[in-house]
Design a protein around this motif. Structure first.
Motif, PDB file in Angstrom:
ATOM      1  N   ALA A  48       0.782  -1.228   0.000  1.00 55.45           N
ATOM      2  CA  ALA A  48       0.049   0.036  -0.066  1.00 55.45           C
ATOM      3  C   ALA A  48       0.837   1.196  -0.018  1.00 55.45           C
ATOM      4  O   ALA A  48       0.610   2.147  -0.742  1.00 55.45           O
ATOM      5  CB  ALA A  48      -1.052  -0.045   1.142  1.00 55.45           C
ATOM      6  N   LEU A  49       2.030   1.310   0.867  1.00 51.53           N
ATOM      7  CA  LEU A  49       2.961   2.441   1.077  1.00 51.53           C
ATOM      8  C   LEU A  49       3.704   2.601  -0.494  1.00 51.53           C
ATOM      9  O   LEU A  49       3.894   3.802  -0.989  1.00 51.53           O
ATOM     10  CB  LEU A  49       3.927   2.432   1.989  1.00 51.53           C
ATOM     11  N   TRP A  50       3.930   1.335  -1.115  1.00 51.63           N
ATOM     12  CA  TRP A  50       4.710   1.621  -2.341  1.00 51.63           C
ATOM     13  C   TRP A  50       3.583   2.290  -3.371  1.00 51.63           C
ATOM     14  O   TRP A  50       3.890   3.185  -4.011  1.00 51.63           O
ATOM     15  CB  TRP A  50       5.114   0.300  -2.741  1.00 51.63           C
ATOM     16  N   LEU A  51       2.477   1.867  -3.481  1.00 52.27           N
ATOM     17  CA  LEU A  51       1.362   2.480  -4.320  1.00 52.27           C
ATOM     18  C   LEU A  51       1.171   3.947  -3.967  1.00 52.27           C
ATOM     19  O   LEU A  51       1.072   4.617  -5.164  1.00 52.27           O
ATOM     20  CB  LEU A  51       0.140   1.665  -4.181  1.00 52.27           C
ATOM     21  N   GLY A  52       1.287   4.142  -2.881  1.00 48.85           N
ATOM     22  CA  GLY A  52       1.065   5.625  -2.397  1.00 48.85           C
ATOM     23  C   GLY A  52       2.342   6.622  -2.512  1.00 48.85           C
ATOM     24  O   GLY A  52       2.304   7.646  -2.375  1.00 48.85           O
ATOM     25  N   GLY A  53       3.597   5.879  -2.728  1.00 52.07           N
ATOM     26  CA  GLY A  53       4.784   6.551  -2.992  1.00 52.07           C
ATOM     27  C   GLY A  53       5.378   7.179  -1.634  1.00 52.07           C
ATOM     28  O   GLY A  53       5.870   8.128  -1.669  1.00 52.07           O
ATOM     29  N   PHE A  54       5.304   6.414  -0.419  1.00 54.24           N
ATOM     30  CA  PHE A  54       5.459   6.838   0.681  1.00 54.24           C
ATOM     31  C   PHE A  54       7.141   6.437   1.068  1.00 54.24           C
ATOM     32  O   PHE A  54       7.503   5.587   0.758  1.00 54.24           O
ATOM     33  CB  PHE A  54       4.679   6.508   2.050  1.00 54.24           C
ATOM     34  N   GLU A 101      -7.927  14.372  -1.467  1.00 56.17           N
ATOM     35  CA  GLU A 101      -6.568  14.126  -1.774  1.00 56.17           C
ATOM     36  C   GLU A 101      -6.376  13.011  -2.535  1.00 56.17           C
ATOM     37  O   GLU A 101      -6.973  11.755  -2.244  1.00 56.17           O
ATOM     38  CB  GLU A 101      -5.766  14.050  -0.414  1.00 56.17           C
ATOM     39  N   ARG A 102      -5.520  13.253  -3.734  1.00 57.15           N
ATOM     40  CA  ARG A 102      -4.936  11.886  -4.553  1.00 57.15           C
ATOM     41  C   ARG A 102      -3.495  11.883  -4.381  1.00 57.15           C
ATOM     42  O   ARG A 102      -2.753  12.808  -4.611  1.00 57.15           O
ATOM     43  CB  ARG A 102      -5.312  12.601  -5.832  1.00 57.15           C
ATOM     44  N   PHE A 103      -3.219  10.401  -4.227  1.00 58.06           N
ATOM     45  CA  PHE A 103      -1.844  10.025  -4.426  1.00 58.06           C
ATOM     46  C   PHE A 103      -1.700   9.022  -5.514  1.00 58.06           C
ATOM     47  O   PHE A 103      -2.498   7.851  -5.201  1.00 58.06           O
ATOM     48  CB  PHE A 103      -1.413   9.246  -2.963  1.00 58.06           C
ATOM     49  N   GLY A 104      -1.223   9.261  -6.611  1.00 55.96           N
ATOM     50  CA  GLY A 104      -1.395   8.463  -7.682  1.00 55.96           C
ATOM     51  C   GLY A 104      -2.700   7.923  -7.954  1.00 55.96           C
ATOM     52  O   GLY A 104      -3.600   8.739  -8.141  1.00 55.96           O
ATOM     53  N   PRO A 105      -3.142   6.563  -7.956  1.00 62.42           N
ATOM     54  CA  PRO A 105      -4.271   6.036  -8.151  1.00 62.42           C
ATOM     55  C   PRO A 105      -5.300   6.105  -7.113  1.00 62.42           C
ATOM     56  O   PRO A 105      -6.364   5.489  -7.102  1.00 62.42           O
ATOM     57  CB  PRO A 105      -4.062   4.455  -8.631  1.00 62.42           C
ATOM     58  N   VAL A 106      -4.983   6.519  -5.826  1.00 65.68           N
ATOM     59  CA  VAL A 106      -5.722   6.585  -4.826  1.00 65.68           C
ATOM     60  C   VAL A 106      -6.477   7.756  -4.443  1.00 65.68           C
ATOM     61  O   VAL A 106      -5.553   9.011  -4.749  1.00 65.68           O
ATOM     62  CB  VAL A 106      -4.915   6.273  -3.495  1.00 65.68           C
ATOM     63  N   ARG A 107      -7.640   7.988  -4.269  1.00 62.29           N
ATOM     64  CA  ARG A 107      -8.316   9.238  -3.917  1.00 62.29           C
ATOM     65  C   ARG A 107      -8.967   9.072  -2.857  1.00 62.29           C
ATOM     66  O   ARG A 107      -9.784   8.347  -2.335  1.00 62.29           O
ATOM     67  CB  ARG A 107      -9.179   9.769  -5.062  1.00 62.29           C
ATOM     68  N   MET A 126     -12.523   6.104   0.001  1.00 63.39           N
ATOM     69  CA  MET A 126     -11.302   5.887  -0.758  1.00 63.39           C
ATOM     70  C   MET A 126     -11.748   5.372  -1.932  1.00 63.39           C
ATOM     71  O   MET A 126     -12.613   4.462  -2.075  1.00 63.39           O
ATOM     72  CB  MET A 126     -10.135   5.001   0.222  1.00 63.39           C
ATOM     73  N   HIS A 127     -11.135   5.785  -2.987  1.00 66.93           N
ATOM     74  CA  HIS A 127     -11.409   5.457  -4.315  1.00 66.93           C
ATOM     75  C   HIS A 127      -9.862   4.974  -4.946  1.00 66.93           C
ATOM     76  O   HIS A 127      -9.058   5.674  -4.726  1.00 66.93           O
ATOM     77  CB  HIS A 127     -11.949   6.174  -5.292  1.00 66.93           C
ATOM     78  N   VAL A 128      -9.898   3.755  -5.525  1.00 68.20           N
ATOM     79  CA  VAL A 128      -8.876   3.052  -6.224  1.00 68.20           C
ATOM     80  C   VAL A 128      -8.746   2.911  -7.615  1.00 68.20           C
ATOM     81  O   VAL A 128      -9.714   2.074  -8.063  1.00 68.20           O
ATOM     82  CB  VAL A 128      -7.943   1.930  -5.428  1.00 68.20           C
ATOM     83  N   LEU A 129      -8.178   3.767  -8.607  1.00 68.04           N
ATOM     84  CA  LEU A 129      -8.472   3.636  -9.840  1.00 68.04           C
ATOM     85  C   LEU A 129      -9.875   3.959 -10.222  1.00 68.04           C
ATOM     86  O   LEU A 129     -10.402   3.489 -11.210  1.00 68.04           O
ATOM     87  CB  LEU A 129      -7.803   2.050 -10.496  1.00 68.04           C
ATOM     88  N   GLY A 130     -10.317   5.043  -9.576  1.00 68.51           N
ATOM     89  CA  GLY A 130     -11.528   5.373  -9.717  1.00 68.51           C
ATOM     90  C   GLY A 130     -12.720   4.575  -9.071  1.00 68.51           C
ATOM     91  O   GLY A 130     -13.881   4.757  -9.099  1.00 68.51           O
TER      92      GLY A 130
END
Length: 177
Positions: A48-54, A101-107, A126-130
Motif C-alpha cells: 500500500a505504501l509503495w502504491l502511495g509513494g511513501f 487528496e490524490r496520491f497516484g491511483p488513490v483518492r 477511498m477510491h482506487v483507480l476510480g
C-alpha cells in the motif's frame, strides 16, 4: 488559500495561527523541518505504501513541504523526506465540506474537525483507480496538525487498515523557509 483552509472556513473551524499560516499561503511556498517516519511491518502495508509513494522508515529526517497552487483552486503538496519525494493533489469536494487528496491511483475524501487545539483529519471514503473501496478496505486516520509551543506548525500523520494494522505514521514540525 488552500483546500484545507477553504473547507475549514466553510465548516466554521477556527484554526490556530501556525496552521492557518501554512494553509493560507499565496503562491508557491516552501516549509522545512524534521520528522520521524514509522512504517507498518506487514507485506500488505509495504505494498500500500509503495502504491502511495511513501518514504522508508527513519527516526529523524529533514523534510521539506512545497505547496504549489493550481489554477483550479486546488494545490499540489510535494513532500521531500530526506530525498524521497511523495506528492499529492488537494482539492475541495463538490459539497465544499471535505478535502479530496490524490496520491497516484488513490483518492481520499477527508473530513476536518478541531479538538483540543488540533486540526484533525478523518478519511471518509477511498477510491482506487476510480473504484470505490468498501469501508473495511478504507484506511483509518489519526492525523492532526497543531501549533507547537514554539509557534511552529506541527503534524502527526497516521494511517492504518483493519486486519493489517499500521500503514504509516510520520510526525514532526515545519516552519516557513
Amino acid at each position: 488559500m488552500d483546500p484545507v483552509a477553504r473547507v475549514a472556513a466553510t465548516t466554521g473551524l477556527v484554526l490556530p495561527p501556525a496552521i492557518e499560516a501554512l494553509h493560507t499561503v499565496d503562491g508557491e511556498t516552501r516549509f522545512q523541518g524534521r520528522c520521524a517516519v514509522t512504517r507498518g511491518p506487514s507485506w500488505l502495508a509495504r505494498m500500500a505504501l509503495w502504491l502511495g509513494g511513501f518514504p522508508q522508515a527513519a527516526p529523524d529526517l529533514p523534510v521539506t513541504l512545497l505547496i504549489q497552487p493550481g489554477p483550479d483552486g486546488g494545490c499540489t503538496w510535494r513532500r521531500d523526506f530526506g530525498g524521497h519525494v511523495t506528492q499529492s493533489r488537494l482539492s475541495v469536494s463538490d459539497d465544499g465540506r471535505a478535502v479530496i487528496e490524490r496520491f497516484g491511483p488513490v483518492r481520499l475524501r477527508m473530513s476536518l474537525w478541531m479538538q483540543d487545539g488540533r486540526l484533525h483529519y478523518g478519511i471518509d471514503r477511498m477510491h482506487v483507480l476510480g473504484l470505490p473501496m468498501p469501508r473495511w478496505l478504507t484506511p483509518r486516520s489519526e492525523t492532526s496538525e497543531c501549533q507547537t509551543e514554539a509557534g511552529d506548525f506541527g503534524f502527526d500523520v497516521s494511517a492504518s487498515l483493519p486486519l493489517v494494522g499500521l500503514l504509516i505514521r510520520y510526525r514532526g514540525q515545519l516552519r516557513p523557509d
